[in-house]
Design an enzyme around this catalytic site. Structure first.
Site, mmCIF file in Angstrom:
data_model
loop_
_atom_site.group_PDB
_atom_site.id
_atom_site.type_symbol
_atom_site.label_atom_id
_atom_site.label_comp_id
_atom_site.label_asym_id
_atom_site.label_seq_id
_atom_site.Cartn_x
_atom_site.Cartn_y
_atom_site.Cartn_z
ATOM 1 N N SER A 86 12.513 -12.665 37.157
ATOM 2 C CA SER A 86 12.095 -13.546 38.236
ATOM 3 C C SER A 86 12.916 -14.820 38.167
ATOM 4 C CB SER A 86 10.599 -13.873 38.119
ATOM 5 O OG SER A 86 10.193 -14.748 39.153
ATOM 6 N N HIS A 126 15.045 -17.665 45.799
ATOM 7 C CA HIS A 126 14.130 -16.884 44.959
ATOM 8 C C HIS A 126 14.649 -15.455 44.898
ATOM 9 C CE1 HIS A 126 10.897 -13.754 45.326
ATOM 10 N NE2 HIS A 126 10.586 -14.253 44.151
ATOM 11 N N ASN A 177 13.562 -11.687 42.649
ATOM 12 C CA ASN A 177 12.925 -10.975 41.540
ATOM 13 C C ASN A 177 13.007 -9.480 41.775
ATOM 14 O OD1 ASN A 177 10.011 -9.616 41.933
ATOM 15 N ND2 ASN A 177 10.239 -11.280 43.414
ATOM 16 N N THR A 178 13.112 -8.733 40.692
ATOM 17 C CA THR A 178 12.993 -7.282 40.749
ATOM 18 C C THR A 178 12.159 -6.845 39.557
ATOM 19 O OG1 THR A 178 15.139 -7.029 39.634
ATOM 20 C CG2 THR A 178 15.116 -6.825 42.030
ATOM 21 N N ASN A 231 2.540 -16.086 30.497
ATOM 22 C CA ASN A 231 2.854 -17.433 30.045
ATOM 23 C C ASN A 231 2.763 -18.392 31.229
ATOM 24 O OD1 ASN A 231 5.164 -19.616 29.759
ATOM 25 N ND2 ASN A 231 4.501 -19.090 27.698
#
Length: 280
Positions: free
Chosen positions: A104, A118, A120-121, A265
């Site tokens: 991400s 942005h 993400n995969t 997290n």
């Protein structure tokens, strides 16, 4: 650490290698601008509520002259999804066990003429196995040239795998990256896909190409705009759009909710938030 099967390990290895390539390229951009900014990395572990090992990840952050704040996170986590939340995850209503691995990235830029971005995969395993992800451009000051190029390279990546991917995934991004209470899109779009299952090798190859395409296209846009002069009004515009970005990620973003619900997290989950934003 959690135990991974062959597909999960291959996906994890790819996401980590993509992270390394992206971070190296972003550091190179900083060096070109006369900055010695580098990514700092912090490893974290996740404890599953059941007490079983839950995996973890690495949070990478850089703050420089060009990238005011960029985060590139990789994580591989697993465990049990709880309660009603399990019923919202594809394939988890019958069995709440899951494994998720992915990358991400969110970049907030110092110059308002350089778009935020942005990407993400991810690969998720429940009782089903699927890929998801995408990329979208978020310019405070849009340039038609940048928007057209970003969409053109994503379309080419999609068309190489399935002619139906780009129109479907572009529309999905347009619908997903929308702020209902503002009645505006948070940027100029891109692609978004989820629950891509069936032919694992083909879907993995497509997901890899999404990452490669992002790494090819976004640095080129950054270099084109990063030395453009800007005014106080330009900066105010940027801070206003950052506020909208923060609203979307805190209220509507699925990845934020998934991370919080699965004991991820907190700093890594919220790294998507801009360093400074403004509301009128």
């Amino acid at each position: 650490m959690i135990e991974l099967d062959e597909q999960q390990q291959r996906a994890r290895d790819w996401f980590e290698s993509l992270r390394d390539a992206i971070c190296a390229e972003f550091e190179a951009i900083e060096a070109e601008a006369g900055s010695d900014a580098r990514f700092g990395y912090l490893a974290w572990d996740r404890a599953d509520p059941s007490g079983a090992p839950g995996g973890g990840g690495v949070r990478g952050v850089m703050k420089g002259r060009i990238f005011e704040k960029v985060g590139v996170n990789v994580s591989t986590v697993g465990g049990t999804l709880e309660g009603d939340f399990a019923r919202t995850i594809h394939g988890a209503s019958e069995n709440p066990g899951f494994v998720a691995t992915g990358i991400s990235l969110v970049a907030h830029m110092a110059n308002p003429h350089v778009p935020a971005v942005h990407m993400n995969t991810r690969f998720l395993t429940t009782t089903k196995r699927w890929f998801g992800g995408g990329a979208d451009l978020n310019p405070p000051i849009p340039y038609a040239e940048d928007t057209a190029e970003f969409h053109a390279v994503l379309k080419a990546a999609c068309d190489a795998h399935d002619a139906g991917h780009y129109p479907r995934f572009k529309q999905w991004a347009d619908e997903y990256f929308y702020i209902p209470h503002r009645k505006v899109h948070r940027g100029v779009g891109g692609i978004f896909y989820d629950h891509l299952e069936g032919d694992w090798e083909a879907n993995f190859a497509f997901t890899q190409d999404v990452g490669r395409t992002f790494l090819d296209a976004f640095p080129r846009i950054v270099r084109r705009r990063m030395e453009t002069g800007f005014t106080d009004a330009d900066k105010a515009r940027q801070l206003e759009w950052r506020g909208r970005y923060a609203e979307f990620n805190l209220i509507y973003d699925r990845g934020t909710l998934f991370g919080l619900k699965t004991g991820g997290n907190i700093d890594a989950i919220l790294m998507s938030l801009p360093p400074v934003a403004a509301w009128g």
